[in-house]
Design a protein around this motif. Structure first.
Motif, short mmCIF file in Angstrom:
data_model
loop_
_atom_site.label_atom_id
_atom_site.label_comp_id
_atom_site.label_asym_id
_atom_site.label_seq_id
_atom_site.Cartn_x
_atom_site.Cartn_y
_atom_site.Cartn_z
N ASP A 103 3.75 -1.85 -8.20
CA ASP A 103 3.00 -2.65 -9.16
C ASP A 103 3.14 -4.14 -8.84
O ASP A 103 2.15 -4.87 -8.80
N SER A 134 1.47 -5.16 -5.31
CA SER A 134 0.07 -4.77 -5.07
C SER A 134 -0.87 -5.95 -4.89
O SER A 134 -1.86 -5.85 -4.17
N THR A 146 7.77 -2.38 -14.95
CA THR A 146 7.09 -2.59 -13.68
C THR A 146 7.82 -1.82 -12.60
O THR A 146 8.82 -1.16 -12.87
#
Length: 156
Positions: free
Chosen positions: A28, A31, A24
């Motif tokens: 990510d 978001s 990750t």
């Protein structure tokens, strides 16, 4: 690939687009975090917003040095997050993080590898390479915290 390009790539991986080390990255993980989640306290832990501000504070401060400016940041101010009271304010913080992260990586890419071995501001801080590596490690440390806090805030 030059050392500077490798460092820039590693920096982008943790902040913007990588999945190799932690599966990750900041972009990510953040978001789908709402502003309400970002400011929610979990026990005595820092909030997601606080950690996001904190990592951005250092990225922006070190980027200023990479551009030839002074080191103006102070540890004591690295958690001085102004109140976030709306989705718009949360988005502003996130967009500043993405923009300044890309700027930081682009500045690193422009370095000659020999610059990486030069003193960063003062000998007590070590070299540019040490400080860029430190930024990457610092980011992974806080990425882990954000990931865990996010899981604690997500209902089963």
């Amino acid at each position: 690939m030059s050392s500077a390009l490798q460092l820039a790539k590693r920096f982008r991986e943790v902040l913007l687009d990588g999945f190799w080390i932690a599966n990750t990255n900041f972009k990510d993980q953040l978001s789908d975090v709402t502003w309400e989640q970002a400011v929610t306290n979990v026990d005595s832990l820092n909030t997601i917003a606080m950690l996001t501000f904190h990592i951005h504070y250092y990225i922006a401060g070190v980027a200023n040095v990479l551009e030839g400016g002074d080191l103006e940041i102070k540890d004591q101010f690295s958690f001085d997050l102004p109140p976030i009271e709306s989705a718009e304010q949360w988005e502003v913080l996130l967009n500043r993080l993405w923009t300044d992260s890309e700027k930081f990586a682009s500045l690193v890419e422009q370095f000659d590898d020999s610059k990486l071995d030069e003193v960063f501001v003062d000998e007590k801080y070590g070299t540019y390479k040490r400080n860029i590596d430190g930024m990457i490690e610092h980011a992974y440390y806080h990425l882990g915290q954000i990931t865990l806090i996010k899981k604690m805030l997500t209902p089963l």
